[in-house]
Structure formats: structure tokens, C-alpha cells
Scaffold this active site. Structure first.
Site, mmCIF file in Angstrom:
data_model
loop_
_atom_site.group_PDB
_atom_site.id
_atom_site.type_symbol
_atom_site.label_atom_id
_atom_site.label_comp_id
_atom_site.label_asym_id
_atom_site.label_seq_id
_atom_site.Cartn_x
_atom_site.Cartn_y
_atom_site.Cartn_z
ATOM 1 N N ASP A 195 0.858 -1.186 0.000
ATOM 2 C CA ASP A 195 0.000 0.000 0.000
ATOM 3 C C ASP A 195 0.896 1.237 0.000
ATOM 4 O O ASP A 195 2.082 1.151 0.320
ATOM 5 C CB ASP A 195 -0.857 0.039 1.270
ATOM 6 C CG ASP A 195 -2.049 -0.903 1.173
ATOM 7 O OD1 ASP A 195 -2.363 -1.321 0.060
ATOM 8 O OD2 ASP A 195 -2.639 -1.212 2.225
ATOM 9 N N THR B 169 -0.342 4.655 1.377
ATOM 10 C CA THR B 169 -0.608 5.492 2.546
ATOM 11 C C THR B 169 -0.233 4.791 3.844
ATOM 12 O O THR B 169 -0.719 3.703 4.135
ATOM 13 C CB THR B 169 -2.090 5.882 2.574
ATOM 14 O OG1 THR B 169 -2.423 6.497 1.334
ATOM 15 C CG2 THR B 169 -2.374 6.848 3.708
ATOM 16 N N ASP C 166 -4.763 -2.882 4.782
ATOM 17 C CA ASP C 166 -5.305 -2.311 6.025
ATOM 18 C C ASP C 166 -6.817 -2.352 6.082
ATOM 19 O O ASP C 166 -7.405 -2.286 7.143
ATOM 20 C CB ASP C 166 -4.816 -0.877 6.219
ATOM 21 C CG ASP C 166 -5.146 0.025 5.034
ATOM 22 O OD1 ASP C 166 -5.857 -0.443 4.124
ATOM 23 O OD2 ASP C 166 -4.700 1.186 5.011
#
Length: 1109
Positions: A439, A441, A761
Site C-alpha cells: 500500500d 498510505t 489495512d
């Protein structure tokens, strides 16, 4: 549409009621209520309590303020309704582990032989017959008094067996204790948001009590049973309880029942907790499983059930996720060595018996007499013990112990490197990782977001403008929209220390917007106080399909206003107007949108900024009630208020970490939901992309277009054309991530199967995390669902922690290889010496007790010493080994055979001419119970010292010359080497008859040490020989590849999602002596008991809950 919440003002708690002696609702009433669903549950609530407010009153709580948090009240609730804890399965006691260790076949044989020998040692034939029996080549006449000490060797063998059993049991006990500690830590770190005393607080899951008002949101794993009292677009995955894969929509008027162990897939809300711990639905099933386990252990094979309860049809053969590949290789190698050892030990016993019979009854011509039978039996038992000791040394039971120690040690150390390992196999798998799909972020970036650029009223501001520069109407709309259209659990908190940065709690993008509101000198909290969450008419929560969030407010005149925020290029397409400097809205045409994208959004994105569009829409009362379920119609005709550019800086340590990955042969890919220009800019800053690289950056839509055929089906051949060059996948959905991961894993383009690690996440990242070889969940930003689907949790959400995991994974492989190199050298030498000695001098130069000591050195101590070597940066300077790489390389084979030649030369020289070289009495052909000789003591002492010094050689497996490099970085290694030396001195000098040792002089000791140190010098010579010259050397320790597994074995595993190579090899080998490879205990009942009708939720839930290590 009616508002999906209860108004708090009507249900203020009667404070005095908190001090009543009894609750007016019993545990049984709540239990029977929670067993109901849908309309039945709503009917029961109305009949028994009036409504949910009535239940709140009877439980002495408030739907708005929650419990008051009074410790006495909390304690009373725990006493009345139970604690939110499900007792873990009782661990095995130390005595049970001792009993399991005693089941080892070789130890049982040794015990029986030692007991027989012990019994016979107390028998002495009549004096007149003794000479007739003792003319055998194995027995001269015993000296007077020696018969009395004949029992000592047998007793010492039994004592040694006790030591081995205790060490094995202790290792198993400490391993289980560590796993339980790990599980306990995972559970302790779980917290949940509740309302107490009107304040939103986070408490440990175990502290939740009946009557608590819990705030639930997207991604949560519900920790208790409850009833919904306010919900926004709430959808729950109840497959763990009911087996139904479709998400269930929860609302106050249709289905308000929420069950523990289920996942929030969309939306948010509040629930009244009605059952916790063993009284919750999860707890009831746990109790059911426990009682069935105790009741019977019936071994009934269970067919997988489909959702309708029918047995599932035979599945199509598909590639399966593999685990325990390293342990599978080790088990297979241990089985092969064990078989060879069994053959050698049997051959040793047969040769000894034949030589004895031929020598005694044919050559010497002695008659068979009844009085001599005990002597003959004693000799036969001695031969048997020699054979068993050959087997004890040959069987490498230290292999599984080594991998257990290495993995357990690595897991413990990885905790300090912010890797919380949930599944032990993930540690070894990371050593083979060839690709990481990360990912953006929070993993590659700092996840501390701030608004740095703003566009509104036709003007782009490169920094946040002063409030007086913003038209009043736009400012009011901005701050109101930000206040109500961000999750109420998201907030900006004061810094923990003076001069520090303010703390961002909750979704970081929303935190940036709230911070933007504060920068405009507007307090978002004042807006939330005026419009509490209960007054929000409807909320369309963010999900991966919408890529936006919208909140509807109902005005006093019956009209509605909706605020929306989301990905700029997506939300702008839904805008038909835009706010101007005058505060009025003007039409927003497609050409205006294209110009805005070109002049505002693309420049922002090229600087690595995330662009968010803020918009709103009015629904006049005159148009009547809109159809709120028609999202396409509702989320259209918006008015654009502003576009903001949010900066999330790249973590300063990430570019170096990615460079290390690339040097280590690992490809890093960024998979993000962000704009492609933003993603490309961040990827360039991180070093995933370099100027001039011929790599692909694709958006999710383009990726899907390229990999699907005309029928919309995904084709592996199409994926194979894309993934090798793909580096950035932007605007991707969780489905795209799963497709990419599956495509890379299933690809056969490259000779070596790709091993993929994935970070995630969100709740919808679960399938990708499950599919990946190693799934990393974010410990800070990750949802409970993502964490449960993962193998490792990154406690700091940092990409550099993944690189640490790669280092530890590679270190496990190297540590096991080091141990193998050492142990196989000892195996070859010890077995050869014992076999040769038995055949030539009819006795093993190394006695049974000495062999057990050597076994202890090379198994337990060596595995502890060599399996705890810390990792070094050098591990990242080579490519991954790959799943097909053999455990023993040709260089290692060269080292093993090279050192074996040196050691055997020294041992045989000492054995056959040592007495002349050192001017001592020969120990060959000694009587049965003769005292220990200096000759054989020197042989034993030299052998052990060569192993101790060779342990230093074994630290290097790639032909390095400096075997001492970094030795002092491993205090365990140094302690074990020193400790072994001290114990060896004590055994030789003080061991006497039990250890078959005679004390040595200083000069004899020096000769032993010199020959031992010679191993180090010989190691330099062996390292000097190029491996390329030794073409005849073969590799060893190949695992069984998935394609090599026979059809019948695959058929047995058809219902399993994974292939456990360790279990498969152990089952295939059926070798009892591979002790120490006891896998972590999993539930017995689930595997053995066919569920009764209606028990589908039992099997579904516990296959999920017991998946953690």
C-alpha cells in the site's frame, strides 16, 4: 426514510437506578433474545421490553451517555453477566510433554536394553564356569570387584535418557508457552470504542461489559453480542456464524441483532452490548466444542458443507497455498537419514552377533552350557545397545528442534523490529519472498496528512489561505461539510507534550480535513455538538466501490442537504455546478471539468498530493422524499465547493529500504487507491520507479481491460504479459489487488514460482492477504478483519519493517543450513566410527552414554547455538533462494565431506595406533566390565573437541574464510561453546565408570586440543578448494514440489486451503523418531466430528478463530 437511530433525549438514564441491588433483566432472558434473528427478535424486544430503550432502562444504561464507568457498577456487571473473556484451551502439562517425549521409538528401545542389561549385570556365573564363558573375544577374565560396578553403565544410559527426555519436554513446554504469550499479546492489544460517561473512549476488549454502548465502524470485528441502537448504512459479514456469504444489512426496523465474531463490512453505528464472553454466541460455540472434545474423540471424517448443508461436490484441482516448505524439506531429509541410520544400526548388530557366534562356537569350539546363557545374553544386549547408539546418533531428531528454535527465536526478535508474527510459517516464507505488493498510505508514506493546497472560487492557492480570503458562504459550507461528513470517531487531539504536533486520531485523510477546518479558525467540534451523530439523517459511508462518503442532514422545513467528499476525478464527474467567488453556483460543463483536471488536479497529483473534492446537494421539500436507496440518483447533480490537495510525505527511511529490496532480488510494487499521477510521483520519490525505466503504471480500469477477454473473464496469459513490468497499480479496488496477487502466484512465466508478500489495512483487503504467501496487516491503521486475515502485523505500519522480516526469514534458512552442515558431519563420522569399530574390534569406541552426550551436543545445544545467529545486512546482498533450492548446497556438501575425512582420519589413527603414538595401554578387546581406558577416553575426548571447534566452521556456509566474524554478537553461541567445553572437562576427569572415561594428563589433553583445533586449520584448506572442481558432489534436502505430490495425496487434501509440507512428509514417512516436530495443537473436534444439522456456523466460525498460531 425514517432516521435510523434513537433520540437520546428520551432515554436519559435514571442515575439512581445505577445503585439498585439487582438488574431487572436476567442473563437467561438476554441469552434467549440473542438466539433470535430478524422479525422474531424485533417481536421479542417489543413484547418483553417495549423497545430497545426499555432494554437500556432495565440494564441501567443510556443509549447516549453509556455507562458511567463506576468501578463498582462494572464489577457488578461482570459478576452478573460474566466477563468478556473466553478461557483458552488448557495447555499440556510438563508431565504430559515428558510422556510424549518418552514415546520416541529409539529411546524406548534404549530404555528396554538398558533395563535388561541392568538386570543381567547383577548376575555372575559360578566361579568354576566363569572361565569357560569368558574366553570369548569380547571378554577376558574380569578383575575382582568389577562385577559389582557392571550396573553403572546401564544406569548411566537410563540417566542419559532421562536427560534427553527432560530437555525435549522443556523445549516443547517453552515453545508452547511462547506461542500462548504471543496469542495473549495479540489479544491484549485489541481495543474497542465504547461510550462511557458521555465520553468516547477506547478500552480493552476484555473490559467490555453488558450494558456498554459500543461504537462500531467499517472493519471492526465485533467483540460481543449486541442490539443495534443507531446505524448508518450498516452491513455485516455473518458468514463466520451462519455460513451465509452475502453481507447482511442491519437496521432498527428489520434486523438489529449483532453477533460476536462477525465483521462490519460497511457503515457505522452504535450497539447495546447484551452478551459477553462465554455467554456470547462465540462463547457458546467454544463451550460446545470443548464439551464435545471431552466427551469423545470419535474419528469421523467430515465432508465440507455448502451453504445449503449438502455435501460439496469434488472440487476442480487448483494450485494451493503452501506452508511449512522449510519444515517439509527438513522432515523429508530427517526421514531419509533415519532410514539410512536404521539400516546401519541393524547391519552393526547383525555383524556383531555373527562374529561372536563364529568366534565362540566355531573357532574356539566352546560348548553351549546353561550356566553361560546369562553371560551370552549380557553380550547380546551389549551388541544391541551398540546398535541402538548408532541409531541414536544417526537419527537427526535435532532437525525439527532446530527449526522450532530458529523460528521461535526469530519471532521473539521480530517483535522488537515491529513485526508481530501470527503464523509461524510466515517467518520462513518471507526469506523466499520475490515480490512485495505494498500500500502507499501509511506504509510508504508517514500517514500524517495535511491540506497544503486548495482550489475554490476559480482560484488555486498553493498554501492554505486566510479565512477572510474565502467567501462567507463557501467557508460556511466547507466547515459544516467537513464537520458532519467525517466520521465522528475521527478527531484532532492536543499534542502529548509541549511543542509537539497535534495527534491525529482516526482516518488520516479526514484528520487532514479537520485540521484544515481548524486552520480556517473554525471549530469542527462546535458543529458536532450542535449536530450530534444521532441527528444525522443518513450516511453513505466510504467503501472501495463508492470512493466517496456522503452525509444527509434533514432541515427543519422538511428539505434535505447532503455533503459529499471523495476522489476528485470521480466526484467531479457527478458535479453539475461549482461555487463561484460571489457565493453562487454556476453550471459546470464537461469542458470546465477537463480544464480543472488539467490545471488543478494533475499539477497537484504530480507533486504527490492526494486530491479530494468537497461537494454538496440540496433536496428541496417541494420535490418530496427522495429514494435514498437509489444511490446513482442521489449521488448526482452535486455542487462542487472546493478541491483540496493533501500531502502525505514519504517516510525518510523508505527509499533506502526499497533500494535494499531491489538489491536483494525483490520487486516492490505499489498498489493504491490514489490518483495515478499522485501514485507515480510517490513511486518515483520512493525509488520504485526511476526516470527512463520501461515499467508500467496502470489504473485499475486499464488493468482490468488488459487482463480480461471479450467475455469479461480473467486470463492468466494476459496477466503474464503485464505483471513482470507492472510497478504501480493506481485507483485499484481490493478485487484488483487480489487478482494481481493471484496472477503473480499462479504464473508460470518465470522458472521459479513467485513468492508474494502483500500489505493491507482495509476490510476488503482480506482476500488478498489470505491469498498472498505472506499477508502484512497494518497494526495502527488496519481493521480487525485485515489483522485476522494476515500472517504478520506491522505494529508501526512501516515498510522498513517488511525488509526486517525478509532479513529474519533469510536468516532462518541460513541458520538451519548451518546446523545441518554441523550435524551431518557429526552423523557421518559417528556412525562410521561406531560401525567400523563394531565390525573390527567388536565394540564401539564411543560408548552408549558418550554417544548420548554427543547426541545432546549436536542436537539440542548445537541447534540452540547455530539457530540463534542474528541476521546481518549481508543477507540482503543475494537473491532469494527459491522454494526449490535444496537445503544442502554443493559448497555445504564439500564442507561436510571435507571435515568428515579429517575427523575419521584422526579417530581411526588414534583407535588403531594411538596407544603406540601416545605410549599408553590399548583399550581394544577389553573384557566386558573392564575399567575405562585412557586410550578410548582420548578417542572420545578428541572426537568431542573436534565437534566443538567444527561448530565454529559451521557458522559459515557460503565458503567464507573468517569463521570468527560476528561470533561475539551471539552470546548464546559463545555460552554454549564455553559450557560444552567445561562439561566435557568434568566428564573426562570425573566421569569415571558411568561415562566410560579415565582421567587424562595435561599432555594428553594438549594432544586432544591440538587435534581439535586442527579442524579450524583444515577448514581453511577445504575452503580453498573451488566447489566447481568437485562436479561429482550432489545437493540434498530437496522438498516435494506441489506438482510432484501423488494424486491420491492431493485427493486427501482436497478440502484444505493449504498444503502443509511438514505434516505431509511426516505422514508419508511414518517415522516415529522424528520427535520434536509437534505442530501447534489445533482443534480436534472440528477435524474429527461431523457436524449435526444446523451446526454449520460452528465449523465455519472455528475454522476461522483457531487459525492463529
Amino acid at each position: 426514510m425514517a432516521k435510523n437511530s434513537f433520540r437520546g433525549s428520551k432515554f436519559r438514564r435514571n442515575t439512581e437506578a445505577n445503585h439498585e441491588p439487582e438488574f431487572s433483566c436476567s442473563l437467561q432472558e438476554l441469552g434467549s433474545l440473542m438466539a433470535l434473528r430478524g422479525e422474531e427478535a424485533i417481536t421479542r424486544i417489543h413484547e418483553s421490553f417495549g423497545d430497545v430503550s426499555g432494554l437500556c432502562v432495565r440494564l441501567r444504561t443510556s443509549p447516549v451517555d453509556g455507562l458511567d464507568g463506576n468501578p463498582e457498577d462494572i464489577a457488578k456487571r461482570k459478576e452478573e453477566f460474566g466477563q468478556n473473556v473466553i478461557p483458552p484451551k488448557k495447555p499440556k502439562t510438563f508431565l504430559q510433554l515428558v510422556w510424549e517425549a518418552l514415546q520416541d521409538a529409539t529411546l524406548i528401545i534404549l530404555e528396554v536394553a538398558a533395563i535388561i542389561s541392568l538386570g543381567l549385570s547383577f548376575y555372575s556365573p559360578p566361579v568354576e564356569k566363569q572361565s569357560e564363558c569368558s574366553n570369548t573375544s569380547l571378554g577376558g577374565v574380569e578383575e575382582e570387584g568389577e562385577t559389582e560396578t557392571g550396573w553403572i553403565e546401564s544406569a548411566a544410559i537410563l540417566l542419559s535418557v532421562v536427560c534427553v527426555v527432560l530437555v525435549t519436554a522443556f523445549n516443547d513446554w517453552s515453545k508452547e508457552k511462547q506461542f500462548r504469550g504471543l496469542q495473549s499479546r495479540i489479544e491484549q492489544e485489541q481495543k474497542f470504542t465504547v461510550v462511557r460517561g458521555g465520553q468516547v473512549v477506547q478500552i480493552k476488549v476484555s473490559e467490555i461489559v453488558v450494558g456498554d454502548i459500543a461504537q462500531i465502524k467499517y472493519g471492526d470485528l465485533l467483540p460481543a453480542d449486541g442490539i443495534l441502537i443507531q446505524g448508518n448504512d450498516l452491513k455485516i459479514d455473518e458468514s463466520s456464524q451462519t455460513g451465509e456469504s452475502d453481507h447482511v444489512k442491519k437496521s432498527l426496523d428489520k434486523d438489529p441483532m449483532l453477533l460476536s465474531g462477525t465483521h462490519v463490512m460497511e457503515g457505522s453505528g452504535k450497539m447495546l452490548v447484551t452478551a459477553v464472553g462465554v455467554n456470547s454466541q462465540t462463547g457458546i460455540i467454544f463451550a460446545l466444542i470443548g464439551s464435545r472434545e471431552k466427551k469423545d474423540g470419535a474419528n469421523v471424517e467430515m465432508q465440507p458443507l455448502k451453504e445449503d448443508g449438502e455435501p460439496e461436490k469434488k472440487k476442480k484441482k487448483l494450485p494451493k497455498k503452501e506452508k511449512s516448505v522449510l519444515q517439509g524439506k527438513l522432515t523429508k531429509l530427517a526421514v531419509q537419514i533415519g532410514k539410512a541410520g536404521l539400516f546401519m544400526s541393524t547391519l552393526t548388530v547383525v555383524i556383531l552377533i555373527n562374529r561372536f557366534l563364529i568366534d565362540t562356537f566355531w573357532i574356539q569350539g566352546l560348548p553351549w552350557t546353561a550356566e553361560c546363557v546369562p553371560m551370552y545374553v549380557q553380550l547380546l544386549v551389549k551388541f544391541f545397545i551398540i546398535g541402538v547408539t548408532v541409531l541414536v546418533v544417526a537419527v537427526p531428531e535435532g532437525l525439527p528442534l532446530a527449526v522450532t528454535i530458529s523460528l521461535a527465536y526469530s519471532v521473539k526478535k521480530m517483535m522488537k523490529d515491529n513485526n508481530l508474527v501470527r503464523h509461524l510459517d510466515a517467518c520462513e516464507t518471507m526469506g523466499n519472498a520475490t515480490a512485495i505488493c505494498s500500500d502507499k498510505t501509511g506504509t510508504l508514506t508517514m500517514n500524517r496528512m495535511t491540506v497544503v493546497q486548495v482550489y475554490f472560487a476559480g482560484q488555486l492557492y498553493k498554501k492554505v489561505p486566510e479565512p477572510d480570503l474565502i467567501p462567507a458562504k463557501i467557508l460556511d459550507l466547507l466547515t459544516l461539510g467537513i464537520g458532519v461528513n467525517c466520521a465522528y470517531t475521527t478527531k484532532i487531539m492536543p499534542p502529548e507534550r509541549d511543542g509537539g504536533l497535534s495527534r491525529q486520531v482516526g482516518n488520516k485523510t479526514e484528520c487532514a480535513l479537520l485540521g484544515f477546518s481548524l486552520d480556517l479558525h473554525r471549530d469542527y467540534q462546535a458543529i458536532r455538538n450542535e449536530i450530534p451523530e444521532e441527528k444525522l439523517f443518513k450516511v453513505y459511508t466510504f467503501n472501495s466501490v463508492r470512493k466517496s462518503m456522503s452525509t444527509v442532514l434533514k432541515n427543519s422545513d422538511g428539505s434535505y442537504r447532503m455533503f459529499s467528499k471523495g476522489a476528485s476525478e470521480i466526484l467531479l464527474k457527478k458535479c453539475c455546478k461549482i461555487m463561484t467567488a460571489s457565493g453562487e453556483a454556476k453550471f459546470f460543463k464537461p469542458k470546465d471539468r477537463d480544464e480543472l483536471v488539467k490545471k488543478v488536479i494533475e499539477p497537484m497529483a504530480s507533486e504527490g498530493l492526494r486530491t479530494i473534492c468537497l461537494a454538496y446537494r440540496e433536496f428541496p421539500a417541494t420535490e418530496g422524499e427522495p429514494d435514498w436507496d437509489n444511490e446513482a440518483e442521489i449521488l448526482a447533480g452535486l455542487i462542487c465547493i472546493a478541491v483540496v490537495g493533501i500531502e502525505d510525505p514519504v517516510r525518510p527511511e523508505v527509499p533506502e529500504a526499497i533500494r535494499k529490496c531491489q538489491h536483494a532480488g525483490i520487486t516492490v510494487r505499489m498498489v493504491t487507491g490514489d490518483n495515478i499521477n499522485t501514485a507515480r510521483a510517490i513511486a518515483t520519490k520512493c525509488g520504485i520507479l526511476h526516470p527512463g525505466d520501461d515499467f508500467l503504471c496502470l489504473e485499475g480500469k486499464e488493468f482490468n481491460r488488459r487482463i480480461r477477454n471479450e467475455l469479461g473473464e480473467i486470463e492468466q496469459e494476459r496477466i503474464d504479459k503485464i505483471w513482470p513490468k507492472l510497478r504501480v497499480l493506481a485507483r485499484s479496488s481490493p478485487t484488483d489487488k487480489h487478482t494481481l496477487v493471484k496472477g503473480i502466484i499462479d504464473s508460470t512465466v518465470l522458472e521459479q514460482r513467485q513468492v508474494v508478500a502483500v500489505t493491507g489495512d482495509g476490510t476488503n483487503d482480506g482476500p488478498a492477504l489470505k491469498k498472498a504467501d505472506v499477508g502484512f496487516a497494518m497494526g495502527i491503521a488496519g481493521t480487525d478483519v485485515a489483522k485476522e486475515a494476515s500472517d504478520i502485523i506491522l505494529t508501526d505500519d512501516n515498510f522498513t519493517s517488511i525488509v526486517k522480516a525478509v532479513m529474519w526469514g533469510r536468516n532462518v534458512y541460513d541458520s538451519i543450513s548451518k546446523f545441518l552442515q554441523f550435524q551431518l558431519t557429526v552423523n557421518v563420522v559417528a556412525v562410521t566410527v561406531a560401525f567400523t569399530g563394531a565390525c573390527i574390534i567388536q565394540d564401539s569406541p564411543l560408548k552408549a552414554v558418550q554417544m548420548l552426550w554427543v547426541n545432546l551436543i549436536m542436537d539440542t545445544f548445537a541447534s540452540l547455538a547455530l539457530a540463534t545467529e542474528p541476521p546481518t545486512e549481508a543477507l540482503l546482498l543475494r537473491n532469494p533462494y527459491g522454494r526449490k533450492k535444496p537445503l544442502i548446497s554443493r559448497t555445504m556438501m564439500k564442507n561436510i565431506l571435507g571435515h568428515a575425512i579429517y575427523q575419521m582420519t584422526v579417530i581411526f589413527t588414534l583407535l588403531f595406533v594411538g596407544e603406540r603414538l601416545l605410549d599408553i595401554d590399548s583399550g581394544r578387546n577389553a573384557p566386558l566390565h573392564s575399567p575405562p581406558s585412557e586410550h578410548f577416553t582420548i578417542v572420545f575426548n578428541t572426537f568431542v573437541l573436534m565437534q566443538i571447534f567444527n561448530e565454529l566452521n559451521a557458522r559459515k556456509i557460503h565458503g567464507e574464510r573468517n569463521v570468527f566474524e560476528g561470533v561475539f554478537n551471539n552470546p548464546i553461541f559463545c555460552s554454549i561453546i564455553l559450557g560444552t567445553l567445561v562439561v566435557q572437562v568434568l566428564i573426562v576427569q570425573l566421569g569415571g565408570k558411568p561415562f566410560s572415561c579415565a582421567s587424562l594428563t595435561i599432555e594428553q589433553w594438549l594432544w586432544c586440543v591440538v587435534l581439535g583445533v586442527g579442524s579450524l586449520l583444515w577448514g581453511q584448506l577445504v575452503s580453498s578448494i573451488p566447489t566447481s572442481w568437485l562436479k561429482f558432489l550432489k545437493t540434498a534436502g530437496h522438498g516435494t514440489q506441489q506438482e510432484e505430490i501423488p494424486e491420491e495425496e492431493l485427493e486427501e487434501m482436497k478440502d484444505q486451503d493449504e498444503i502443509d509440507h511438514a505434516e505431509m512428509e511426516l505422514r508419508r514417512g511414518q517415522v516415529l523418531w522424528c520427535r520434536g516436530l509437534n505442530r501447534i495443537q489445533t482443534q480436534v473436534w472440528l477435524k474429527n466430528e461431523r457436524p449435526q444439522s444446523g451446526d454449520t456456523r460452528v465449523s465455519q466460525l472455528h475454522s476461522q478463530l483457531y487459525e492463529s498460531p
